[in-house]
Each structure stands twice: as structure tokens, then as C-alpha cells.
Design a protein around this motif. Structure first.
Motif, PDB file in Angstrom:
ATOM      1  N   ASP A   1       0.833  -1.208   0.000  1.00 21.99           N
ATOM      2  CA  ASP A   1       0.000   0.000   0.000  1.00 21.99           C
ATOM      3  C   ASP A   1       0.861   1.249   0.000  1.00 21.99           C
ATOM      4  OD1 ASP A   1      -1.972  -1.770   0.098  1.00 21.99           O
ATOM      5  OD2 ASP A   1      -2.614  -1.346   2.161  1.00 21.99           O
ATOM      6  N   VAL A   2       1.960   1.197   0.749  1.00 16.53           N
ATOM      7  CA  VAL A   2       2.851   2.352   0.781  1.00 16.53           C
ATOM      8  C   VAL A   2       3.393   2.621  -0.615  1.00 16.53           C
ATOM      9  CG1 VAL A   2       5.065   3.199   1.622  1.00 16.53           C
ATOM     10  CG2 VAL A   2       3.490   2.103   3.198  1.00 16.53           C
ATOM     11  N   ALA A   3       3.791   1.547  -1.282  1.00 12.70           N
ATOM     12  CA  ALA A   3       4.372   1.720  -2.608  1.00 12.70           C
ATOM     13  C   ALA A   3       3.361   2.307  -3.569  1.00 12.70           C
ATOM     14  CB  ALA A   3       4.895   0.391  -3.139  1.00 12.70           C
ATOM     15  N   SER A   4       2.121   1.855  -3.463  1.00 12.84           N
ATOM     16  CA  SER A   4       1.151   2.361  -4.435  1.00 12.84           C
ATOM     17  C   SER A   4       0.699   3.765  -4.092  1.00 12.84           C
ATOM     18  CB  SER A   4      -0.062   1.419  -4.520  1.00 12.84           C
ATOM     19  OG  SER A   4      -0.670   1.308  -3.265  1.00 12.84           O
ATOM     20  N   ARG A   5       0.732   4.110  -2.810  1.00 11.13           N
ATOM     21  CA  ARG A   5       0.275   5.455  -2.441  1.00 11.13           C
ATOM     22  C   ARG A   5       1.389   6.497  -2.526  1.00 11.13           C
ATOM     23  NH1 ARG A   5      -0.250   9.786  -1.555  1.00 11.13           N
ATOM     24  NH2 ARG A   5      -1.631  10.994  -0.222  1.00 11.13           N
ATOM     25  N   PHE A   6       2.605   6.145  -2.118  1.00 12.94           N
ATOM     26  CA  PHE A   6       3.666   7.152  -2.013  1.00 12.94           C
ATOM     27  C   PHE A   6       4.752   6.981  -3.065  1.00 12.94           C
ATOM     28  CE2 PHE A   6       2.004   6.715   2.340  1.00 12.94           C
ATOM     29  CZ  PHE A   6       1.550   7.991   2.523  1.00 12.94           C
ATOM     30  N   GLY A   7       4.632   5.993  -3.900  1.00 15.19           N
ATOM     31  CA  GLY A   7       5.607   5.852  -4.973  1.00 15.19           C
ATOM     32  C   GLY A   7       6.959   5.354  -4.487  1.00 15.19           C
ATOM     33  N   ASP A   8       7.920   5.540  -5.349  1.00  9.15           N
ATOM     34  CA  ASP A   8       9.245   4.995  -5.070  1.00  9.15           C
ATOM     35  C   ASP A   8       9.868   5.621  -3.835  1.00  9.15           C
ATOM     36  OD1 ASP A   8      11.539   3.398  -5.864  1.00  9.15           O
ATOM     37  OD2 ASP A   8      12.478   5.346  -6.188  1.00  9.15           O
ATOM     38  N   ALA A   9       9.737   6.945  -3.718  1.00  8.29           N
ATOM     39  CA  ALA A   9      10.348   7.613  -2.565  1.00  8.29           C
ATOM     40  C   ALA A   9       9.736   7.093  -1.268  1.00  8.29           C
ATOM     41  CB  ALA A   9      10.166   9.117  -2.682  1.00  8.29           C
ATOM     42  N   GLY A  10       8.402   6.920  -1.291  1.00 11.47           N
ATOM     43  CA  GLY A  10       7.734   6.423  -0.105  1.00 11.47           C
ATOM     44  C   GLY A  10       8.162   5.009   0.232  1.00 11.47           C
ATOM     45  N   GLU A  11       8.381   4.221  -0.811  1.00 10.35           N
ATOM     46  CA  GLU A  11       8.797   2.841  -0.579  1.00 10.35           C
ATOM     47  C   GLU A  11      10.175   2.812   0.082  1.00 10.35           C
ATOM     48  OE1 GLU A  11       8.787   0.562  -4.139  1.00 10.35           O
ATOM     49  OE2 GLU A  11       8.920  -1.348  -3.072  1.00 10.35           O
ATOM     50  N   CYS A  12      11.053   3.655  -0.416  1.00 11.80           N
ATOM     51  CA  CYS A  12      12.397   3.732   0.180  1.00 11.80           C
ATOM     52  C   CYS A  12      12.296   4.098   1.651  1.00 11.80           C
ATOM     53  CB  CYS A  12      13.236   4.782  -0.537  1.00 11.80           C
ATOM     54  SG  CYS A  12      13.862   4.246  -2.097  1.00 11.80           S
ATOM     55  N   ALA A  13      11.500   5.143   1.926  1.00  9.35           N
ATOM     56  CA  ALA A  13      11.377   5.594   3.306  1.00  9.35           C
ATOM     57  C   ALA A  13      10.772   4.498   4.171  1.00  9.35           C
ATOM     58  CB  ALA A  13      10.520   6.860   3.366  1.00  9.35           C
ATOM     59  N   HIS A  14       9.823   3.759   3.603  1.00 11.44           N
ATOM     60  CA  HIS A  14       9.176   2.696   4.348  1.00 11.44           C
ATOM     61  C   HIS A  14      10.170   1.596   4.692  1.00 11.44           C
ATOM     62  CE1 HIS A  14       6.117  -0.665   4.772  1.00 11.44           C
ATOM     63  NE2 HIS A  14       5.747   0.231   5.654  1.00 11.44           N
TER      64      HIS A  14
END
Lengths: 557, 223
Positions: A201-214
Motif C-alpha cells: 500500500d505504501v508503494a502504491s500510495r507514495f511511490g518509489d520515494a515512499g517505498e524507500c522511506a518505508h
């Protein structure tokens, strides 16, 4: 020390790439980590002057660069494979050195004591993964040299507790402040809250940057390493014959090399976590350093790191920070204990002789040893490029030809000699176009979408003087026209005299238009009365009275 | 001047419509040098058309170039490189700029020796760029200057500058040898360039009367 994080703490398994992270020790020097130094690339003052090599000391930046170089030299004495995360922050794998020096805390204390010998405060954090170790180092309270060994400048997160340590950190520790703000508004105050979200869900909502941060929040590396070894040598190099003693050509070459490196990586769909910059001096010695890249550094950013690295090797007499040593008096015994311990240089880590600053420091601001003979950039730790959108929403893409032309001029005249204007807001015509050095982020100095009451309306002048020109405006009797505090004119303007040009008769005028700006800021406060003057040669002028003097700000022709 | 089909795309850089009639081929011939007598809105207007059409534009040696006015005329600030102070090595700087930019506006810091000029002109012919010089350039194919200029809107202690009516003369060598004269609004009230109808002028054309407008109260209109 080789602690494994319990697998159960990882909420979502991501396959074989999610290896438990190694123990990382981070050493930070808060004094050397000023905002100026944070991005050394384009703000070093002597990057701008054309004759850099011969230029003398360039102020605090150069001092700090040399000091940092010494700090890194000290840390390298404990562990050869030191990675410079950013100026003032370096990191290395803690496992081997800690075992050698009798534990992580003991190692950290020795490093702090050794760095304190240079007169630099430092803090050490140890945790699993670079991100957590950085946070730990930041959380360690500042050390004073006297009680450095007393260890409250050290924060060691025990093995297995990194995830717990991360979970209580506020989301604002994430580098992406936009994302952090968004998470906070979503009610996710800590990294633990964020990590509890499903990765998909993080990846689909926040994109690549969000995935990295996650991934960071979950105690993983920001990106899994590319499993395949690089099919070819992707490093790029340039030789200088004769060796180059001045900084500007080397930095310029570094910019071109970085572009080639990026192009080579991009062609394979890769990017690198770190870039190794290796400069070979004319006498055969090498200066090698790993810089954090994360696929985010621009070519200019890499060039800035190269400048930083090379600046550290330059010496400028009479320009020393406390704790800096005079050239020549840095005998090995003078160094911190443990420095250059021969046993901890793992084979294959670096070529021998790659680390000897200070010994070779020459004088007069030139590079030592006759200059740089070769420069090599090598990508380290390749990862799949997730893609970085460069031209989003109509930002003009700079074509290669233009970039080449602009950089060639920059190489001739300095970085700030080639500018791209950005149209912004403001009350002055001069402040409404912000010139930005080519290659830097373009942002207007003042927001364009504000009303800016008091600005001059009507067509913009074709000539806007960067510094207002002196002028004299006189009335029919030949007296200087004055403006009182209540905006009363002494007489109607009749003649305009601008030095270097014949005096002109004023055929039309309007004003005074008072403008009182930034009265709350004594440094920037200005009170002016503005006029538009038309003269008998058909020109028109934007004149101001400031502090009783007439100035020409712009010309309408 | 009738535009040959295909020529304006390849052989010339476009200019703003109001300036077309001043130039022999209705545009800036690639590989040529144009000279304007002094730096001003006319220079900015000449580069603005090409910039609006997508060309990169370099401005060298003119720290006081009014970017805002140029943007109003159509210059794309994003595709503009400014080199305010090219210094003594300005010929190399200009040659480098011509590699990346299709049009370079230059005010030479010093009078250019003939040798330097010829070398730059050779560079220009090899490339496809246009050099617009603010100042004197003996080899220029086209020379432009503003001979008369009148601002409107400013009274005696009141009003504000609104628009400027300018008489622009172009001459030169070869196909530009014929002298062309045009009246332009440079700029118009909204900061653009337009051809001025002589009847709209705020003063009588032949008699060079002072500024206070003596435009005829009545005028003949067609139709």
C-alpha cells in the motif's frame, strides 16, 4: 557483533534481498556539518573565481574541508573502508574493527578521543544499517573533548533492538520532509506507525520515494542491492597530461566524468549507492574516497564532492583551524592512537598508499605533488535505477549541446558566470528576475504569485541596472530636486544628468511614488521615492530618491 | 518581403511578426551577424521571437539586460543563458555559447579587432547560429537602430509610462542594402511589440515635434 535481527520483526518479507543489515558505526562531527558544508558542490567560494588553483585561502570552507580530511584520516586508521556519507559524517562496517578493538563502545570511545585530539567534537552511533546508525549518532549527546571517553557521546543500539529504536523515532527524521509532513498529517507520528503499514500500500500510495522511506523505517536498506555483478567496468577516468595543479579544470573534468558515469549506468538501468572518487597525484599517490550517491547526485553534485575531496589535500598557509597542523609536523606519532594500524587494512579494500593527507600537503594553495595526474570515478554498490523524473510538468530539458556550451563557459569563467534567469515577484525590476547559476535548482527569489503592492506597473524596462547608477536631477534653477519625508517635491524635475552621458531635459515625469520596504529588518529596510522621467532624447528612466540621493534603477529603451 | 516556403524554417530564425518587414528574409539569417546600434528593447525583441520558437538564447556582456521585459516580449527565460561578464576571453565565450545556443546577443566588452571578428564570423558560418551585436560590428549583414522614440502616458507630474513609439531603421549589405524604416510600438502597453499605424502616433511624423502630443484631433478612416 554480528547480530541478526529476529525475522519476526520484519512485517513483510521482501525476498532474498532483505538480508539483515550489518552493524554500522557512524561518526559525525557536528561542527563540520554546517549547512554550508552540507552541499559543498556549488557553494565553495573559490569555485567561482577563475584562477582557483593559485587563489589563496578560501575561508572557512577550505579550513573545514581540510579538518574533515584529517578527521577521516583518523577514522580510517581504525577501519580502512570508510564511507563519507556527507561532509561531516562518515560510516563504516563496525563488525571487524569492533572485534579488533574490543567491542563497539571501546572502539567508539577511541575514535572520539582520537578525533578530539584534532580539536573536533564528534559523536558515534552504532546500529544495524546506515539509517539507524545515523539516527543513533544524532541522538548521542554532544561530547566535550575532556570527557570524550566518558561515553555519553556514544549511542550503541544493542543488536536486535534497531527496529525498536527506529519505531519510536518521529517521522521528521526522514530525509524527505514533504513525505514526513504528509505522514504527520495522516496521523502517523513515528516511524513505527509508518512501518506498520503494508509495504504494498505504501508503494502504491507514495511511490518509489515512499517505498524507500518505508524500507528505512522498517530497518531495511532503502533499496535492495542488485544481485548481478556489473557486466562491465562502469568506472570512468580521465588523465591529465601535464598534471593539473589548478582546481577548476579538475572539477570541470569531474563534472564531465560524472555525466559519462551516469550515462553508462543509465544505459544498463542501474544507479549506484556510492561513488568512489580516486585522484592520482603526479607523484603516483592516490586520494580515494567513497561518497554517498544513492542515485541522487547530479553531475555537478559529484563534481562538488571531488572539489571537496581535493580541497582537503590543499593547504593554505596562515589559514588554519584550531587543531589543524602546520604542514610537515604531522609525524605518525602525532596522530591519534590507532591511526594507521597496519593490521586492519583488509586486502582489496583500497590500494595501499591511498590515504596520506597531511604528509603531502604542499604550500601556496596549489595542489601538492605537482597536481592531479588522473581522476577516476567508480560506481560502488549498484542498484536498479527506480527512475528519477527529471523534467516534470514542463520544466525545460537542457539538451546536451547547451549543457556542454554552458559548462565550457563555466570552466573558463567559474560556476556563477553562466546564469539562467528565473522570473519571480518583487517590487523592483532587478529582484523580479533571479539569476541562477547554470546547473542549480531554479527557484525565484521572491514568489511571483503575490500581489507586491508598490511595484511599478506598466511595461517593464529593457535596461535594468544590477546596481543603481548615480544621477542628478535638477530643477529649472539648477538646484537638486529633493523629496521631503512627506513626499513633497522641492520643484519639478527639469534636467537629468547621468555621469558619462550628456545632460538631458526632462519632458515628462510622474512621481514621487513612495516605497517603504522591509522596515522590520534593519539590514534590508529601504525607503525610496520613485519617479518615471521622460527625457528629450525619447528615453524614459526609472529614478529613485534614496537617502537624499538620486539613483537610476532602470531605463526604458 | 515574401517568405520563400521552407526557407524561414531552415535558413532563418523566426522573429516577432512586427519585426519581419525590417529584415531581408523576414527572419534572422542563420550564420549571419546583425548589429544594433545600442542595447535596448529592440535587441531583446529581436532575440525574443527565436526564443519563443524554441531556440536557446545566450546573452553575453550585458549585465543590465531586462529579463522581465524580454520575457514580456516572448523570450523564454528557461532557455536563456546569461553571461553578464565574459571578461577578456569573450570571443571564446561567445564561440562556446554559439555551440549550444542558436542566437547569441553580445555587447563586446572591448572593440573587436578584425581578426577576432573574422574568426567569430567563421565559427558562425560553420554553425547555424545568429550573432546579434549590441554595438558596432563592421562586417554585420544587417544594421538596425532606433532613430526616434516617444513615450506616451507621462504628463507633468502625473500619469505613468504606457507605451513607446519608435522609428526603427534597418540597412546593411547585400540583400539588406535597401534601407527599411518602420514605426513600431516598442513596447506596447502590455509589453509586446506591434507595428504602429502612423495615424495612431502620438505626434506628427515628419516634423520632429516635442513630446506633448499634437496628434490631429480628427483623422480620415478607411471604409
Amino acid at each position: 557483533m554480528s547480530a541478526r535481527r529476529p525475522a519476526a520483526r520484519r512485517p513483510v518479507a521482501r525476498g532474498p534481498a532483505d538480508e539483515p543489515l550489518p552493524r554500522i558505526m557512524v561518526v559525525t562531527c557536528p561542527d563540520l556539518h554546517s549547512p554550508d558544508l552540507h552541499s559543498p558542490d556549488l557553494h565553495s567560494p573559490d569555485l567561482h573565481s577563475p584562477d582557483l588553483g593559485g587563489a589563496g585561502p578560501s575561508g572557512p570552507d577550505l579550513v573545514a574541508a581540510r579538518l574533515l580530511e584529517q578527521v577521516i584520516a583518523v577514522v580510517t586508521g581504525f577501519c580502512p573502508k570508510v564511507e563519507v556519507v556527507e561532509p561531516g559524517v562518515c560510516a563504516f562496517g563496525a563488525r571487524g574493527p569492533a572485534r579488533y578493538f574490543g567491542g563497539e563502545t571501546a572502539l567508539a570511545a577511541r575514535i572520539i578521543a582520537a578525533v578530539a585530539n584534532l580539536g573536533v567534537e564528534s559523536r558515534v552511533g552504532v546500529a544495524e544499517g546506515l539509517f539507524a546508525a545515523l539516527l543513533a549518532a544524532r541522538a548521542a549527546s554532544p561530547a566535550s573533548p575532556a570527557r570524550a571517553a566518558g561515553s555519553n557521546a556514544i549511542l550503541v543500539i544493542p543488536p536486535g533492538e534497531t527496529t525498536g529504536f527506529l519505531a519510536v523515532q518521529p517521522v521528521s527524521v526522514l530525509a524527505d520532509q514533504d513525505l514526513a509532513g504528509l505522514l504527520k498529517r495522516l496521523g502517523l507520528g513515528t516511524l513505527g506507525d509508518f512501518a506498520a503499514l503494508p509495504a504494498r500500500d505504501v508503494a502504491s500510495r507514495f511511490g518509489d520515494a515512499g517505498e524507500c522511506a518505508h524500507r528505512l523505517a522498517r530497518g531495511l536498506d532503502s533499496r535492495p542491492l542488485a544481485a548481478l555483478p556489473p557486466p562491465a567496468d562502469l568506472s570512468v577516468a580521465q588523465e591529465f597530461d601535464p598534471p593539473e595543479a589548478r582546481a577548476e579544470p579538475v572539477v570541470f573534468a569531474a563534472k564531465a566524468l560524472a555525466m559519462r558515469l551516469h550515462a553508462g549506468l543509465a544505459a544498463r538501468g542501474l544507479t549506484c549507492v556510492r561513488v568512489q572518487v580516486r585522484a592520482t597525484w603526479a607523484d603516483g599517490r592516490e586520494s580515494s574516497r567513497l561518497w554517498r550517491h544513492d542515485g541522487l547526485l547530479s553531475a555537478a553534485g559529484v563534481a562538488g564532492r571531488v572539489r571537496w575531496q581535493l580541497d582537503g589535500w590543499r593547504s593554505a598557509p596562515g589559514d588554519r583551524a584550531p587543531g589543524d597542523r602546520a604542514p610537515g609536523d604531522r609525524a605518525p606519532g602525532d596522530r591519534a592512537p590507532g591511526d594507521r594500524a597496519p593490521g586492519d587494512r583488509a586486502p582489496g579494500d583500497r590500494a595501499p598508499g591511498d590515504r596520506a593527507p597531511g604528509d603531502g600537503e604542499a604550500n601556496a594553495g596549489q595542489y601538492p605533488e605537482g597536481g592531479v595526474a588522473a581522476l577516476r570515478l567508480a560506481p560502488d554498490l549498484l542498484v536498479r535505477a527506480a527512475g528519477q523524473q527529471l523534467a516534470l510538468w514542463g520544466e525545460t530539458v537542457v539538451s546536451d549541446g547547451v549543457a556542454r556550451a554552458a559548462m565550457r563557459v563555466q570552466a573558463m569563467l567559474g560556476h556563477e558566470a553562466v546564469l539562467r534567469p528565473v522570473i519571480g515577484g518583487g517590487r523592483d525590476f532587478a529582484s523580479r528576475a533571479t539569476p541562477t547559476p547554470f546547473g542549480e535548482k531554479r527557484e525565484p527569489g521572491l514568489a511571483a504569485d503575490r500581489p507586491w503592492p508598490g511595484r511599478v506597473i506598466g511595461p517593464a524596462p529593457g535596461v535594468v541596472y544590477p546596481a543603481a547608477r548615480e544621477a542628478e536631477v535638477t530643477d529649472d534653477a539648477g538646484e537638486i530636486v529633493t523629496v521631503s519625508g512627506r513626499c513633497d517635491l522641492s520643484a519639478a524635475p527639469a534636467r537629468l544628468a547621468v555621469p558619462g552621458e550628456p545632460p538631458r531635459r526632462v519632458t515628462g515625469w510622474a512621481g514621487p511614488w513612495p516605497l517603504s520596504e522591509r522596515w522590520w529588518d534593519p539590514g534590508a529596510a529601504r525607503r525610496r521615492a520613485r519617479f518615471q522621467l521622460a527625457t528629450d532624447d525619447g528615453r524614459a528612466w526609472l529614478a529613485v530618491v534614496q537617502d537624499g540621493r538620486w539613483l537610476i534603477e532602470a531605463g526604458y529603451w | 518581403m515574401p517568405e520563400l516556403p521552407g526557407v524561414s524554417g531552415s535558413g532563418t530564425l523566426p522573429v516577432l511578426p512586427a519585426l519581419r518587414e525590417l529584415l531581408p528574409r523576414g527572419g534572422l539569417a542563420r550564420g549571419s551577424v546583425l548589429a544594433a546600434a545600442e542595447f535596448g528593447l529592440l535587441c531583446l525583441a529581436l532575440v525574443a521571437g527565436a526564443s519563443a520558437d524554441g531556440a536557446w538564447c545566450g546573452i553575453a556582456g550585458i549585465p543590465e539586460a531586462g529579463v522581465l521585459a524580454a520575457a514580456g516580449l516572448g523570450l523564454d527565460a528557461e532557455r536563456t543563458l546569461l553571461v553578464p561578464d565574459p571578461g577578456p576571453a569573450w570571443p571564446q565565450v561567445v564561440a562556446s555559447l554559439l555551440d549550444g545556443c542558436e542566437i547569441v546577443l553580445l555587447r563586446p566588452p572591448a572593440r573587436a579587432p578584425a581578426q577576432v571578428r573574422q574568426r567569430l564570423e567563421a565559427t558562425l558560418r560553420r554553425g547555424r547560429g545568429v550573432l546579434l551585436v549590441a554595438g558596432d560590428w563592421p562586417g554585420a549583414q544587417v544594421r538596425l537602430r532606433v532613430v526616434t522614440r516617444r513615450w506616451t502616458g507621462l504628463g507633468d507630474g502625473h500619469g505613468r509610462l504606457r507605451a513607446c513609439c519608435a522609428e526603427v531603421v534597418a540597412d546593411g549589405r547585400g540583400e539588406a542594402a535597401m534601407t527599411r524604416t518602420r514605426w513600431l510600438w516598442l513596447p506596447t502597453e502590455d509589453g509586446r511589440v506591434a507595428v504602429a499605424d502612423p495615424l495612431d502616433l502620438p505626434f506628427d511624423i515628419p516634423a520632429d515635434l516635442p513630446f506633448a502630443g499634437t496628434a490631429p484631433a480628427l483623422r480620415a478612416v478607411s471604409g
